[in-house]
Structures are given as structure tokens and as C-alpha cells.
Motif scaffolding. Structure first.
Motif, PDB file in Angstrom:
ATOM      1  N   TYR A  25       0.821  -1.218   0.000  1.00 23.24           N
ATOM      2  CA  TYR A  25       0.000   0.000   0.000  1.00 23.24           C
ATOM      3  C   TYR A  25       0.853   1.264   0.000  1.00 23.24           C
ATOM      4  O   TYR A  25       0.597   2.194  -0.767  1.00 23.24           O
ATOM      5  CB  TYR A  25      -0.964  -0.004   1.195  1.00 23.24           C
ATOM      6  CG  TYR A  25      -1.707   1.298   1.342  1.00 23.24           C
ATOM      7  CD1 TYR A  25      -2.731   1.623   0.464  1.00 23.24           C
ATOM      8  CD2 TYR A  25      -1.379   2.207   2.340  1.00 23.24           C
ATOM      9  CE1 TYR A  25      -3.417   2.822   0.579  1.00 23.24           C
ATOM     10  CE2 TYR A  25      -2.053   3.410   2.466  1.00 23.24           C
ATOM     11  CZ  TYR A  25      -3.073   3.711   1.585  1.00 23.24           C
ATOM     12  OH  TYR A  25      -3.737   4.900   1.700  1.00 23.24           O
ATOM     13  N   ASP A  26       1.878   1.304   0.852  1.00 23.36           N
ATOM     14  CA  ASP A  26       2.713   2.511   0.924  1.00 23.36           C
ATOM     15  C   ASP A  26       3.421   2.756  -0.406  1.00 23.36           C
ATOM     16  O   ASP A  26       3.529   3.888  -0.861  1.00 23.36           O
ATOM     17  CB  ASP A  26       3.741   2.402   2.047  1.00 23.36           C
ATOM     18  CG  ASP A  26       4.564   3.668   2.174  1.00 23.36           C
ATOM     19  OD1 ASP A  26       4.028   4.665   2.699  1.00 23.36           O
ATOM     20  OD2 ASP A  26       5.726   3.675   1.707  1.00 23.36           O
ATOM     21  N   ARG A  27       3.906   1.688  -1.046  1.00 27.45           N
ATOM     22  CA  ARG A  27       4.584   1.827  -2.337  1.00 27.45           C
ATOM     23  C   ARG A  27       3.611   2.338  -3.393  1.00 27.45           C
ATOM     24  O   ARG A  27       3.947   3.189  -4.199  1.00 27.45           O
ATOM     25  CB  ARG A  27       5.181   0.487  -2.770  1.00 27.45           C
ATOM     26  CG  ARG A  27       6.079  -0.166  -1.734  1.00 27.45           C
ATOM     27  CD  ARG A  27       7.252   0.674  -1.332  1.00 27.45           C
ATOM     28  NE  ARG A  27       8.264   0.635  -2.369  1.00 27.45           N
ATOM     29  CZ  ARG A  27       9.341   1.403  -2.384  1.00 27.45           C
ATOM     30  NH1 ARG A  27       9.556   2.267  -1.436  1.00 27.45           N
ATOM     31  NH2 ARG A  27      10.213   1.299  -3.350  1.00 27.45           N
ATOM     32  N   GLU A  28       2.406   1.816  -3.378  1.00 30.19           N
ATOM     33  CA  GLU A  28       1.380   2.228  -4.335  1.00 30.19           C
ATOM     34  C   GLU A  28       1.005   3.691  -4.113  1.00 30.19           C
ATOM     35  O   GLU A  28       0.890   4.462  -5.072  1.00 30.19           O
ATOM     36  CB  GLU A  28       0.146   1.337  -4.144  1.00 30.19           C
ATOM     37  CG  GLU A  28      -0.953   1.573  -5.131  1.00 30.19           C
ATOM     38  CD  GLU A  28      -0.898   0.625  -6.307  1.00 30.19           C
ATOM     39  OE1 GLU A  28      -1.533   0.949  -7.311  1.00 30.19           O
ATOM     40  OE2 GLU A  28      -0.226  -0.415  -6.239  1.00 30.19           O
ATOM     41  N   GLY A  31       3.429   6.062  -5.691  1.00 24.53           N
ATOM     42  CA  GLY A  31       3.661   5.943  -7.118  1.00 24.53           C
ATOM     43  C   GLY A  31       4.805   5.045  -7.544  1.00 24.53           C
ATOM     44  O   GLY A  31       5.339   5.203  -8.639  1.00 24.53           O
ATOM     45  N   ARG A  32       5.186   4.094  -6.734  1.00 25.45           N
ATOM     46  CA  ARG A  32       6.257   3.163  -7.103  1.00 25.45           C
ATOM     47  C   ARG A  32       5.709   2.107  -8.068  1.00 25.45           C
ATOM     48  O   ARG A  32       4.513   1.815  -8.084  1.00 25.45           O
ATOM     49  CB  ARG A  32       6.839   2.478  -5.863  1.00 25.45           C
ATOM     50  CG  ARG A  32       7.363   3.436  -4.826  1.00 25.45           C
ATOM     51  CD  ARG A  32       8.550   4.182  -5.349  1.00 25.45           C
ATOM     52  NE  ARG A  32       9.149   4.965  -4.286  1.00 25.45           N
ATOM     53  CZ  ARG A  32       9.728   6.125  -4.480  1.00 25.45           C
ATOM     54  NH1 ARG A  32       9.802   6.639  -5.676  1.00 25.45           N
ATOM     55  NH2 ARG A  32      10.259   6.770  -3.474  1.00 25.45           N
ATOM     56  N   ASP A  33       6.597   1.534  -8.866  1.00 20.67           N
ATOM     57  CA  ASP A  33       6.168   0.518  -9.837  1.00 20.67           C
ATOM     58  C   ASP A  33       5.564  -0.704  -9.154  1.00 20.67           C
ATOM     59  O   ASP A  33       4.543  -1.215  -9.582  1.00 20.67           O
ATOM     60  CB  ASP A  33       7.342   0.082 -10.711  1.00 20.67           C
ATOM     61  CG  ASP A  33       7.754   1.167 -11.694  1.00 20.67           C
ATOM     62  OD1 ASP A  33       6.913   2.044 -11.986  1.00 20.67           O
ATOM     63  OD2 ASP A  33       8.898   1.147 -12.158  1.00 20.67           O
TER      64      ASP A  33
END
Length: 151
Positions: A25-28, A31-33
Motif C-alpha cells: 500500500y505505501d509503495r502504491e 507511485g512506485r512501480d
């Protein structure tokens, strides 16, 4: 395999999807791939392979499957890492490391270690979210400024 055993494994798979999604969730959000779907898929895959291996009752076979999960996801992580545009640094190290650790959460679920899996998923989320806290950003900025002064 009995229906009861299949339902238990299905429960592990669902929990793996939830924990993987929480980690991603945090990566999403930033905006991380690799995001929710990637992390959930890694956790689910590791949980499925480990659950089925543990169900076989062959400890040696289960150990080999777990070892191959570690190597396989490590290989996936190696593909995530790349040089940045300047050629001086790398990108994707955090994604590679947390993807690898997310596979470990799935393995842990497959081995019926639910508290360890939940605690590890919470810790991974904390580590990813830490990057965006003001005190961490300020500390990191001052660290880099000190490095530039020394050059």
C-alpha cells in the motif's frame, strides 16, 4: 487432501493477500512501480508453495521449496534494481528488499506462524512509511549535506 485442509490453505492464501497488499500500500500510495498487486502476489505465491509443501509431509521437499522461494524472489529483486540516470547510484533497492521480505511473510504463513507473519508485515509497512515522516526526511537531508561538505 481433504476439503478441510484445502479451506485452511485457502485461509492462509487470503491472509497472505491481505498482508502483502498492506505492505504494498505505501509503495502504491507514493507511485512506485511495485505496489499492492505485486506485493500481494509475492506473498500469496510464497504462501501457496509453502502450504502445499508443508502438507506433503516430506520435510526435505518442503525445505527445498522454501529455499527456492528465497532464491527465486531474490532473482526477481535483482531484476528490480537498476542504475540511476547519473550512473552513480542505484534505484529499486528498497523495493527489491521488501519484496524479498514479503515472500518471507508468505512462507511464514504457509508454516502456520501467523503472529510472526502479521508482526513482520506490520514492521515492513512501518519501514516503508518511515521514509515519508518529517524527522526521517530531515535527518536524511542533513546526512547528505554533511557528506557534500566533506567532499
Amino acid at each position: 487432501m481433504t476439503y478441510q485442509a484445502e479451506l485452511i490453505i485457502l485461509g492462509k492464501i487470503l491472509l497472505a493477500a491481505i498482508l502483502g497488499a498492506v505492505i504494498g500500500y505505501d509503495r502504491e500510495k507514493h507511485g512506485r512501480d511495485a505496489g499492492i498487486r505485486t506485493y500481494a502476489a509475492v506473498c500469496v505465491g510464497a504462501a501457496i508453495f509453502t502450504s502445499i509443501a508443508a502438507h506433503l509431509g516430506d520435510t526435505a521437499a518442503a525445505s527445498r521449496i522454501v529455499a527456492n522461494i528465497v532464491v527465486g524472489v531474490g532473482f526477481l529483486g535483482a531484476g528490480i534494481i537498476s542504475r540511476d540516470a547519473s550512473g552513480k547510484g542505484s534505484q529499486g533497492l528498497t523495493t527489491a528488499a521488501t519484496t524479498w521480505c514479503t515472500a518471507a511473510v508468505g512462507v511464514t504463513l504457509g508454516l502456520n506462524e501467523f503472529l510472526i507473519a502479521i508482526g513482520t508485515a506490520a514492521l515492513l509497512y512501518f519501514l516503508l512509511a518511515l521514509h515519508h515522516h518529517k524527522w526521517y526526511v530531515n535527518w536524511k537531508r542533513s546526512l547528505h549535506e554533511n557528506e557534500r561538505k566533506e567532499e
